[in-house]
Design a protein around this motif. Structure first.
Motif, PDB file in Angstrom:
ATOM      1  N   GLN A 258       0.852  -1.322   0.097  1.00 54.40           N
ATOM      2  CA  GLN A 258       0.192  -0.023  -0.132  1.00 54.40           C
ATOM      3  C   GLN A 258       0.746   1.375   0.239  1.00 54.40           C
ATOM      4  OE1 GLN A 258      -2.797   0.317   3.283  1.00 54.40           O
ATOM      5  NE2 GLN A 258      -3.622   2.119   2.736  1.00 54.40           N
ATOM      6  N   TYR A 259       1.844   1.140   0.821  1.00 53.29           N
ATOM      7  CA  TYR A 259       2.696   2.319   0.903  1.00 53.29           C
ATOM      8  C   TYR A 259       4.376   2.128   0.068  1.00 53.29           C
ATOM      9  CZ  TYR A 259      -0.800   3.503   4.402  1.00 53.29           C
ATOM     10  OH  TYR A 259      -1.803   3.745   4.943  1.00 53.29           O
ATOM     11  N   GLY A 260       4.130   1.235  -0.876  1.00 51.81           N
ATOM     12  CA  GLY A 260       5.466   1.036  -1.422  1.00 51.81           C
ATOM     13  C   GLY A 260       6.136   2.228  -2.204  1.00 51.81           C
ATOM     14  N   HIS A 261       5.408   3.338  -2.339  1.00 50.26           N
ATOM     15  CA  HIS A 261       6.040   4.569  -2.908  1.00 50.26           C
ATOM     16  C   HIS A 261       7.293   5.288  -1.760  1.00 50.26           C
ATOM     17  CE1 HIS A 261       2.343   5.976  -1.099  1.00 50.26           C
ATOM     18  NE2 HIS A 261       3.009   7.235  -0.929  1.00 50.26           N
ATOM     19  N   ASP A 289      11.377  -5.999   9.405  1.00 52.23           N
ATOM     20  CA  ASP A 289      12.473  -4.977   8.798  1.00 52.23           C
ATOM     21  C   ASP A 289      11.839  -3.867   8.061  1.00 52.23           C
ATOM     22  OD1 ASP A 289      14.293  -3.698   6.918  1.00 52.23           O
ATOM     23  OD2 ASP A 289      15.685  -5.136   7.587  1.00 52.23           O
ATOM     24  N   LEU A 290      11.976  -2.544   8.680  1.00 50.18           N
ATOM     25  CA  LEU A 290      11.224  -1.429   7.984  1.00 50.18           C
ATOM     26  C   LEU A 290      12.423  -0.462   7.331  1.00 50.18           C
ATOM     27  CD1 LEU A 290       8.622  -0.389  10.324  1.00 50.18           C
ATOM     28  CD2 LEU A 290       8.078  -0.952   7.746  1.00 50.18           C
ATOM     29  N   ARG A 291      11.908   0.058   6.372  1.00 46.61           N
ATOM     30  CA  ARG A 291      13.148   0.780   5.673  1.00 46.61           C
ATOM     31  C   ARG A 291      12.305   2.017   4.840  1.00 46.61           C
ATOM     32  NH1 ARG A 291      18.383  -2.429   4.381  1.00 46.61           N
ATOM     33  NH2 ARG A 291      17.576  -4.072   5.609  1.00 46.61           N
ATOM     34  N   SER A 292      12.795   3.174   5.241  1.00 50.49           N
ATOM     35  CA  SER A 292      12.616   4.435   4.395  1.00 50.49           C
ATOM     36  C   SER A 292      13.306   5.552   4.534  1.00 50.49           C
ATOM     37  CB  SER A 292      11.298   4.866   4.955  1.00 50.49           C
ATOM     38  OG  SER A 292      10.661   6.101   4.472  1.00 50.49           O
ATOM     39  N   ALA A 293      13.392   6.451   3.417  1.00 48.23           N
ATOM     40  CA  ALA A 293      14.358   7.592   3.483  1.00 48.23           C
ATOM     41  C   ALA A 293      13.762   8.656   4.303  1.00 48.23           C
ATOM     42  CB  ALA A 293      14.676   7.839   1.918  1.00 48.23           C
ATOM     43  N   VAL A 356      17.625   6.510  -4.479  1.00 48.37           N
ATOM     44  CA  VAL A 356      17.818   6.173  -2.913  1.00 48.37           C
ATOM     45  C   VAL A 356      18.215   4.744  -2.730  1.00 48.37           C
ATOM     46  CG1 VAL A 356      16.453   6.200  -0.660  1.00 48.37           C
ATOM     47  CG2 VAL A 356      15.956   8.047  -2.450  1.00 48.37           C
ATOM     48  N   SER A 357      19.191   4.726  -1.793  1.00 47.92           N
ATOM     49  CA  SER A 357      19.521   3.308  -1.454  1.00 47.92           C
ATOM     50  C   SER A 357      18.731   2.643  -0.116  1.00 47.92           C
ATOM     51  CB  SER A 357      21.151   3.257  -1.029  1.00 47.92           C
ATOM     52  OG  SER A 357      21.392   2.013  -0.542  1.00 47.92           O
TER      53      SER A 357
END
Length: 415
Positions: A258-261, A289-293, A356-357
């Motif tokens: 849902q929030y893949g962007h 494991d959560l990741r976001s810039a 973004v890495s």
């Protein structure tokens, strides 16, 4: 005689292959921090640095460091770096590509007896992956002065502490504080790394400009219900811990889609305690494991998933424990260095692709004290942490050209 970028890429590739041949096992590439294979890899890389005419040393944590010194009074230091440790059954390129490409750049400086207005230090970091002691960025944290001494008591699966492993491989725990490069002495940092994602592969482009490195939250969830006989407890009366964990896995996947962007969310580990085919699971642990810039979005996503997990637990009459294992804030690459790297990409005839890495890199702790930038190199289908990891020679040659052009632009800017 001028050597072409493709010929230089072949030499780098040969070194990557030679380093990959040093492994804890014969089937793949495994070189965990402090193991005999890691120490042998250290020695090989240091030998190459010495042969290139660099001032070399091993610091207290086992980083291999090679320095090309400037004659300019008061010169600061620009660092080229990546890591030489690996995950278990790794590929050949994750880490070593950046180190050995940096070595090629310094070999060319030495061959030309080039004088730069700054020192250049090449660092092969000892432990970025954190496989053996469940730590990350050990090598770069020492160099940036961010090493936590409490980690020295952490033990591996065999009960060997980090302090013991450092001593056993010839390192020096007491030296670690002195190995930091003071913030005032840093000019900046460049890390060249495979993308570990499919964007460049799909677009058939050799390199990309990294704009930021995603922050991470790693969590362990423990679900506790009531173990029971699989044949005698009615379905409506069960407190099945595995069913609760399984629902959370699918909830996490749906949330990530849902929030893949703006984020990614993964459950990668599931541990059913006292598992048996005829027993209703009473306790299950799983990872998140959560990741976001975006630091704000990372925090809100963690809070939302924690609430959804608790809702699942309450509805199923389970006890839930939510334990934060690791939190790494996002890291933005330096705008000025990125502008210079973008110019180097264009000057080399390539398209500037900002990315973004999603994976962590040693640039994260470095960015806390110094300007840092990263260059991504295309890899086969975006595959990484896998023996199928691969980089093609033309892409490596393009990366060499971009990195060299970047150094020349940096020198002109600081002259």
């Amino acid at each position: 005689m001028t050597i072409t970028y493709l010929e230089r890429a072949r030499r780098i590739m040969a070194r990557i292959e030679a380093l990959a041949a040093i492994s804890e096992d014969a089937d793949g590439v495994t070189r965990r921090f402090g193991t005999p294979a890691f120490v042998a890899g250290q020695a090989l890389v240091r030998g190459w640095m010495t042969a290139a005419g660099l001032e070399t040393c091993l610091d207290g944590i086992g980083n291999v460091r090679g320095r090309w010194a400037s004659v300019r009074p008061g010169a600061r230091t620009f660092v080229l770096a990546s890591h030489i440790d690996t995950v278990v059954n790794a590929g050949k390129f994750d880490g070593p590509l950046g180190v050995l490409l940096g070595l090629d750049l310094l070999e060319q400086l030495a061959a030309r007896q080039a004088e730069l207005p700054f020192h250049v230090e090449l660092m092969a970091f000892s432990d970025e992956e954190g496989v053996r002691f469940h730590t990350t960025y050990l090598g770069s944290k020492v160099v940036t002065g961010a090493f936590e001494s409490s980690l020295l008591d952490r033990a591996d699966a065999a009960g060997i502490t980090l302090a013991e492993a450092i001593t056993h491989m010839g390192g020096n725990v007491a030296q670690l504080p002195q190995d930091a490069l003071p913030a005032a002495e840093w000019l900046g940092y460049l890390e060249v790394h495979i993308e570990q994602g499919p964007v460049l592969w799909e677009r058939n482009l050799p390199v990309a400009l990294v704009t930021a490195i995603a922050g991470q939250q790693r969590v362990e969830l423990t679900w506790r219900g009531m173990a029971g006989h699989a044949g005698t407890v009615p379905m409506t009366m069960r407190q099945d811990a595995l069913a609760g964990a399984a629902e959370f896995v699918l909830t996490t996947e749906a949330f990530g889609r849902q929030y893949g962007h703006e984020l990614v969310a993964t459950v990668g580990k599931l541990d059913v305690r006292h598992a048996a085919s005829n027993v209703i699971p009473g306790e299950v642990a799983c990872s998140l494991d959560l990741r976001s810039a975006d630091a704000t979005r990372l925090a809100s996503a963690a809070a939302e998933l924690a609430a959804r997990a608790q809702t699942i637990a309450d509805r199923r009459e389970l006890q839930l424990t939510w334990t934060l294992v690791q939190h790494t804030p996002p890291a933005a690459c330096d705008a000025a260095l990125n502008e210079l790297l973008a110019r180097a990409i264009r000057d080399s005839g390539q398209v500037v692709v900002p990315l973004v890495s999603g994976a962590g890199h040693d640039a994260v702790p470095v960015s806390r004290i110094a300007p840092a930038t990263m260059l991504f190199v295309r890899c086969f289908r975006g595959i990484s942490h896998n023996p199928l990891e691969n980089v093609e020679l033309p892409d490596l040659a393009a990366a060499v050209q971009v990195a060299e052009q970047f150094l020349m632009l940096l020198a002109a800017q600081n002259d």
